[in-house]
Write a protein that holds these residues in place. Structure first.
Motif, PDB file in Angstrom:
ATOM      1  N   UNK A  35       0.810  -1.231   0.000  1.00 50.95           N
ATOM      2  CA  UNK A  35       0.000   0.000   0.000  1.00 50.95           C
ATOM      3  C   UNK A  35       0.839   1.275   0.000  1.00 50.95           C
ATOM      4  N   UNK A  36       2.042   1.220  -0.591  1.00 51.92           N
ATOM      5  CA  UNK A  36       2.858   2.433  -0.699  1.00 51.92           C
ATOM      6  C   UNK A  36       3.415   2.929   0.610  1.00 51.92           C
ATOM      7  N   UNK A  37       3.558   2.038   1.593  1.00 54.78           N
ATOM      8  CA  UNK A  37       4.033   2.434   2.930  1.00 54.78           C
ATOM      9  C   UNK A  37       5.496   2.030   3.113  1.00 54.78           C
ATOM     10  N   UNK A  38       6.286   2.936   3.648  1.00 53.50           N
ATOM     11  CA  UNK A  38       7.678   2.669   3.995  1.00 53.50           C
ATOM     12  C   UNK A  38       7.887   3.080   5.442  1.00 53.50           C
ATOM     13  N   UNK A  76      17.662   5.645  21.936  1.00 54.20           N
ATOM     14  CA  UNK A  76      16.404   6.126  21.382  1.00 54.20           C
ATOM     15  C   UNK A  76      16.214   5.498  20.014  1.00 54.20           C
ATOM     16  N   UNK A  77      15.051   5.713  19.485  1.00 53.31           N
ATOM     17  CA  UNK A  77      14.743   5.283  18.128  1.00 53.31           C
ATOM     18  C   UNK A  77      14.181   6.469  17.378  1.00 53.31           C
ATOM     19  N   UNK A  78      14.742   6.740  16.208  1.00 57.85           N
ATOM     20  CA  UNK A  78      14.174   7.757  15.336  1.00 57.85           C
ATOM     21  C   UNK A  78      13.362   7.000  14.294  1.00 57.85           C
ATOM     22  N   UNK A  79      12.063   7.230  14.280  1.00 55.00           N
ATOM     23  CA  UNK A  79      11.150   6.450  13.447  1.00 55.00           C
ATOM     24  C   UNK A  79      10.405   7.345  12.480  1.00 55.00           C
ATOM     25  N   UNK A  80      10.351   6.934  11.210  1.00 54.26           N
ATOM     26  CA  UNK A  80       9.578   7.664  10.213  1.00 54.26           C
ATOM     27  C   UNK A  80       8.619   6.711   9.536  1.00 54.26           C
ATOM     28  N   UNK A  81       7.439   7.219   9.217  1.00 51.43           N
ATOM     29  CA  UNK A  81       6.457   6.457   8.460  1.00 51.43           C
ATOM     30  C   UNK A  81       6.121   7.283   7.222  1.00 51.43           C
ATOM     31  N   UNK A  82       6.299   6.670   6.048  1.00 50.23           N
ATOM     32  CA  UNK A  82       6.070   7.367   4.795  1.00 50.23           C
ATOM     33  C   UNK A  82       4.976   6.631   4.040  1.00 50.23           C
ATOM     34  N   UNK A  83       3.944   7.360   3.641  1.00 46.23           N
ATOM     35  CA  UNK A  83       2.826   6.773   2.894  1.00 46.23           C
ATOM     36  C   UNK A  83       2.725   7.504   1.566  1.00 46.23           C
ATOM     37  N   UNK A  84       2.855   6.752   0.489  1.00 42.93           N
ATOM     38  CA  UNK A  84       2.826   7.323  -0.863  1.00 42.93           C
ATOM     39  C   UNK A  84       3.778   8.511  -0.991  1.00 42.93           C
ATOM     40  N   UNK A  88       4.440  11.016   7.319  1.00 38.17           N
ATOM     41  CA  UNK A  88       3.251  11.289   8.129  1.00 38.17           C
ATOM     42  C   UNK A  88       3.584  11.137   9.617  1.00 38.17           C
ATOM     43  N   UNK A  89       2.688  11.602  10.454  1.00 42.89           N
ATOM     44  CA  UNK A  89       2.861  11.453  11.899  1.00 42.89           C
ATOM     45  C   UNK A  89       2.456  10.026  12.285  1.00 42.89           C
ATOM     46  N   UNK A  90       3.419   9.199  12.722  1.00 44.24           N
ATOM     47  CA  UNK A  90       3.088   7.800  13.042  1.00 44.24           C
ATOM     48  C   UNK A  90       2.006   7.655  14.097  1.00 44.24           C
ATOM     49  N   UNK A  91       1.884   8.646  14.991  1.00 46.16           N
ATOM     50  CA  UNK A  91       0.895   8.527  16.066  1.00 46.16           C
ATOM     51  C   UNK A  91      -0.527   8.456  15.520  1.00 46.16           C
TER      52      UNK A  91
END
Length: 101
Positions: A35-38, A76-84, A88-91
Motif C-alpha cells: 500500500x505504498x508504505x515505507x 532512542x529510536x528515530x522512526x519515520x512512516x512514509x505513505x505514498x 506522516x505522523x506515526x501517532x
C-alpha cells in the motif's frame, strides 16, 4: 527513553529495502510495506536483518541505540512512516489496521 535499550520491531509485514551503517546519523533500516508504505528506523544497533529479507510485523529488527548527532538522547529510536512518498505522523496510525491505511 530512560537510557535502557529496547527491542525495535517492524510495524508491518514487509521487505527490508536498505540497511545502512552510519556513525554520525546512527544505523538505519528501511522497510517497504504494501500500500505504498515505507517505515524507517534510525539510530539502531544489533541489526538482525539484511537487505531483501521478508519480515513480519512485530519481528525484532534491531536494538535501540545512539547516534553522534543526538547523543544527548541516549538510547532512542528515530522512526519515520512514509505513505505514498509523504512523511506522516506515526501517532495517527498506531491503532489502524493495514486495510484502513
Amino acid at each position: 527513553s530512560n537510557g535502557n535499550t529496547f527491542d525495535v520491531l517492524s510495524v508491518l509485514d514487509g521487505t527490508v529495502k536498505e540497511v545502512s551503517e552510519d556513525t554520525t546519523l546512527g544505523n538505519t533500516i528501511t522497510i517497504e510495506h504494501n500500500n505504498g508504505i515505507t517505515s524507517i528506523y534510525q539510530s539502531v544497533t544489533n541489526i538482525t536483518v539484511k537487505e531483501g529479507d521478508k519480515i513480519n510485523a512485530g519481528f525484532v529488527i534491531a536494538t535501540s541505540g545512539t547516534s553522534n548527532i543526538s547523543a544527548e538522547l541516549n538510547n532512542h529510536l528515530y522512526f519515520e512512516l512514509i505513505i505514498d512518498g509523504v512523511c506522516v505522523n506515526p501517532e495517527n496510525y498506531y491503532d489502524k489496521l493495514i486495510s484502513e491505511l
